[in-house]
Motif scaffolding. Structure first.
Motif, PDB file in Angstrom:
ATOM      1  N   PHE A  70      38.570  38.038  18.843  1.00 35.12           N
ATOM      2  CA  PHE A  70      39.107  38.679  17.638  1.00 35.12           C
ATOM      3  C   PHE A  70      38.109  39.673  17.054  1.00 35.12           C
ATOM      4  O   PHE A  70      38.118  39.951  15.866  1.00 35.12           O
ATOM      5  CB  PHE A  70      39.534  37.646  16.587  1.00 35.12           C
ATOM      6  N   ASN A  71      37.235  40.211  17.908  1.00 37.00           N
ATOM      7  CA  ASN A  71      36.181  41.142  17.503  1.00 37.00           C
ATOM      8  C   ASN A  71      36.701  42.566  17.635  1.00 37.00           C
ATOM      9  O   ASN A  71      37.020  43.017  18.734  1.00 37.00           O
ATOM     10  CB  ASN A  71      34.955  40.939  18.399  1.00 37.00           C
ATOM     11  N   THR A  72      36.773  43.300  16.524  1.00 33.79           N
ATOM     12  CA  THR A  72      37.328  44.658  16.550  1.00 33.79           C
ATOM     13  C   THR A  72      36.429  45.660  17.276  1.00 33.79           C
ATOM     14  O   THR A  72      36.893  46.725  17.662  1.00 33.79           O
ATOM     15  CB  THR A  72      37.598  45.183  15.122  1.00 33.79           C
ATOM     16  N   SER A  73      35.167  45.337  17.490  1.00 29.33           N
ATOM     17  CA  SER A  73      34.263  46.275  18.168  1.00 29.33           C
ATOM     18  C   SER A  73      33.931  45.848  19.601  1.00 29.33           C
ATOM     19  O   SER A  73      33.022  46.395  20.222  1.00 29.33           O
ATOM     20  CB  SER A  73      32.965  46.443  17.367  1.00 29.33           C
ATOM     21  N   PHE A  74      34.685  44.916  20.136  1.00 27.01           N
ATOM     22  CA  PHE A  74      34.410  44.383  21.475  1.00 27.01           C
ATOM     23  C   PHE A  74      34.719  45.425  22.554  1.00 27.01           C
ATOM     24  O   PHE A  74      35.764  46.063  22.534  1.00 27.01           O
ATOM     25  CB  PHE A  74      35.262  43.135  21.711  1.00 27.01           C
ATOM     26  N   VAL A  75      33.790  45.605  23.482  1.00 26.67           N
ATOM     27  CA  VAL A  75      33.985  46.483  24.640  1.00 26.67           C
ATOM     28  C   VAL A  75      33.630  45.681  25.885  1.00 26.67           C
ATOM     29  O   VAL A  75      32.558  45.079  25.949  1.00 26.67           O
ATOM     30  CB  VAL A  75      33.105  47.754  24.571  1.00 26.67           C
ATOM     31  N   LYS A  76      34.529  45.672  26.841  1.00 24.30           N
ATOM     32  CA  LYS A  76      34.295  44.946  28.091  1.00 24.30           C
ATOM     33  C   LYS A  76      34.305  45.949  29.236  1.00 24.30           C
ATOM     34  O   LYS A  76      35.231  46.747  29.363  1.00 24.30           O
ATOM     35  CB  LYS A  76      35.384  43.892  28.300  1.00 24.30           C
ATOM     36  N   THR A  77      33.279  45.912  30.053  1.00 26.09           N
ATOM     37  CA  THR A  77      33.189  46.794  31.214  1.00 26.09           C
ATOM     38  C   THR A  77      33.602  46.021  32.455  1.00 26.09           C
ATOM     39  O   THR A  77      33.138  44.904  32.667  1.00 26.09           O
ATOM     40  CB  THR A  77      31.742  47.311  31.384  1.00 26.09           C
ATOM     41  N   ILE A  78      34.464  46.634  33.243  1.00 28.17           N
ATOM     42  CA  ILE A  78      34.940  45.997  34.462  1.00 28.17           C
ATOM     43  C   ILE A  78      34.584  46.886  35.651  1.00 28.17           C
ATOM     44  O   ILE A  78      35.093  47.997  35.786  1.00 28.17           O
ATOM     45  CB  ILE A  78      36.456  45.754  34.421  1.00 28.17           C
ATOM     46  N   ALA A  79      33.688  46.374  36.475  1.00 28.14           N
ATOM     47  CA  ALA A  79      33.278  47.098  37.685  1.00 28.14           C
ATOM     48  C   ALA A  79      34.251  46.762  38.809  1.00 28.14           C
ATOM     49  O   ALA A  79      34.780  45.655  38.865  1.00 28.14           O
ATOM     50  CB  ALA A  79      31.864  46.702  38.076  1.00 28.14           C
ATOM     51  N   PRO A  80      34.495  47.705  39.710  1.00 28.89           N
ATOM     52  CA  PRO A  80      35.372  47.406  40.841  1.00 28.89           C
ATOM     53  C   PRO A  80      34.745  46.353  41.742  1.00 28.89           C
ATOM     54  O   PRO A  80      33.519  46.243  41.825  1.00 28.89           O
ATOM     55  CB  PRO A  80      35.512  48.743  41.562  1.00 28.89           C
ATOM     56  N   LYS A  81      35.593  45.590  42.389  1.00 28.20           N
ATOM     57  CA  LYS A  81      35.113  44.603  43.351  1.00 28.20           C
ATOM     58  C   LYS A  81      34.535  45.353  44.546  1.00 28.20           C
ATOM     59  O   LYS A  81      35.001  46.439  44.886  1.00 28.20           O
ATOM     60  CB  LYS A  81      36.268  43.709  43.795  1.00 28.20           C
ATOM     61  N   PRO A  82      33.513  44.792  45.210  1.00 31.41           N
ATOM     62  CA  PRO A  82      32.872  45.506  46.325  1.00 31.41           C
ATOM     63  C   PRO A  82      33.857  45.992  47.378  1.00 31.41           C
ATOM     64  O   PRO A  82      33.733  47.108  47.871  1.00 31.41           O
ATOM     65  CB  PRO A  82      31.907  44.471  46.909  1.00 31.41           C
ATOM     66  N   LYS A  83      34.861  45.204  47.709  1.00 31.44           N
ATOM     67  CA  LYS A  83      35.794  45.631  48.758  1.00 31.44           C
ATOM     68  C   LYS A  83      36.658  46.802  48.308  1.00 31.44           C
ATOM     69  O   LYS A  83      37.182  47.529  49.122  1.00 31.44           O
ATOM     70  CB  LYS A  83      36.669  44.472  49.226  1.00 31.44           C
ATOM     71  N   GLU A  84      36.793  47.026  46.986  1.00 30.62           N
ATOM     72  CA  GLU A  84      37.576  48.153  46.487  1.00 30.62           C
ATOM     73  C   GLU A  84      36.848  49.469  46.697  1.00 30.62           C
ATOM     74  O   GLU A  84      37.442  50.526  46.604  1.00 30.62           O
ATOM     75  CB  GLU A  84      37.910  47.960  45.008  1.00 30.62           C
ATOM     76  N   ASN A  85      35.553  49.435  46.955  1.00 30.89           N
ATOM     77  CA  ASN A  85      34.778  50.653  47.178  1.00 30.89           C
ATOM     78  C   ASN A  85      34.395  50.843  48.642  1.00 30.89           C
ATOM     79  O   ASN A  85      33.538  51.658  48.957  1.00 30.89           O
ATOM     80  CB  ASN A  85      33.517  50.643  46.306  1.00 30.89           C
ATOM     81  N   GLU A  86      34.993  50.073  49.537  1.00 34.09           N
ATOM     82  CA  GLU A  86      34.690  50.218  50.957  1.00 34.09           C
ATOM     83  C   GLU A  86      35.261  51.518  51.503  1.00 34.09           C
ATOM     84  O   GLU A  86      36.191  52.092  50.943  1.00 34.09           O
ATOM     85  CB  GLU A  86      35.277  49.038  51.740  1.00 34.09           C
ATOM     86  N   ILE A  87      34.723  51.946  52.629  1.00 31.28           N
ATOM     87  CA  ILE A  87      35.223  53.154  53.281  1.00 31.28           C
ATOM     88  C   ILE A  87      36.581  52.848  53.893  1.00 31.28           C
ATOM     89  O   ILE A  87      36.761  51.872  54.592  1.00 31.28           O
ATOM     90  CB  ILE A  87      34.235  53.648  54.360  1.00 31.28           C
ATOM     91  N   HIS A  88      37.546  53.705  53.553  1.00 28.79           N
ATOM     92  CA  HIS A  88      38.902  53.530  54.059  1.00 28.79           C
ATOM     93  C   HIS A  88      39.025  54.171  55.438  1.00 28.79           C
ATOM     94  O   HIS A  88      38.114  54.813  55.939  1.00 28.79           O
ATOM     95  CB  HIS A  88      39.907  54.140  53.084  1.00 28.79           C
TER      96      HIS A  88
END
Length: 198
Positions: A70-88
């Protein structure tokens, strides 16, 4: 490549810490947030299902806000999972950006607002910094805009509509089965006048 990603993540973390320290926020109470959402007259949309009531929606939104403490100034950072940044296939590499959730309702900088750090739909046409102060009227207005923008299928390609999958970012899984009468039981007790025997 890993060191570049690490430097970017550290820079993003430093920025989040700087923003959160420079912003004045506050911790809301559950019953206070419930009252503000009721006053805002948030409507249930057809995409939410026929059985969803306004009370159900408000309980789910307040439950979601519990994730931010219930914190009005809360910021959450979400980094991509390692497999989401793999070479396609074909050797193409397109790393997914780090994204952030802002304010009491944890609205995304890729959809709701513009953080200046990642491309954004900016559906609410606002800076993400507006979502992390102690005034939540703009947070609620943004939430209403997002809810009203969700459509099952876009009628016109030029319409700004959000896919149904966005509904899952507004109504989190953990809050799916929240029962308003139980969830807000202490709010009802707080507003019921006490009877005394004379």
């Amino acid at each position: 490549m890993k060191s570049v990603l690490l430097v970017k993540m550290l820079a993003a973390l430093a920025l989040v810490l700087l923003v959160s320290s420079a912003t004045e926020g506050r911790i809301l109470r559950k019953c206070e947030l419930k009252k503000q959402l009721e006053a805002a007259q948030i409507r249930v949309i057809r995409a939410m299902g026929d059985k969803m009531t306004v009370d159900d929606l408000i309980a789910k939104l307040v439950c979601k806000a519990n994730g931010s403490g219930f914190n009005t100034s809360f910021v959450k950072t979400i980094a991509p999972k390692p497999k989401e940044n793999e070479i396609h296939s074909f050797g193409h590499h397109k790393p997914r950006p780090v994204w952030r959730l802002y304010g009491v309702f944890q609205l995304s900088d890729q959809v709701a607002c513009d953080s200046g750090m990642v491309p954004s739909l900016n559906v609410c046409n606002m800076s993400c910094s507006a979502l992390i102060d102690d005034d939540i009227t703009d947070d609620i207005a943004c939430l209403k805009t997002m809810i009203n923008s969700i459509k099952p299928k876009p009628k016109n390609a030029s319409d700004i509509t959000l896919p149904l999958v966005t509904l899952n970012t507004i109504l989190v899984r953990e809050c799916r089965f929240v029962v308003p009468s139980h969830y807000f039981a202490e709010c009802l007790k707080a507003t019921t006048p006490m009877l005394t025997d004379f």
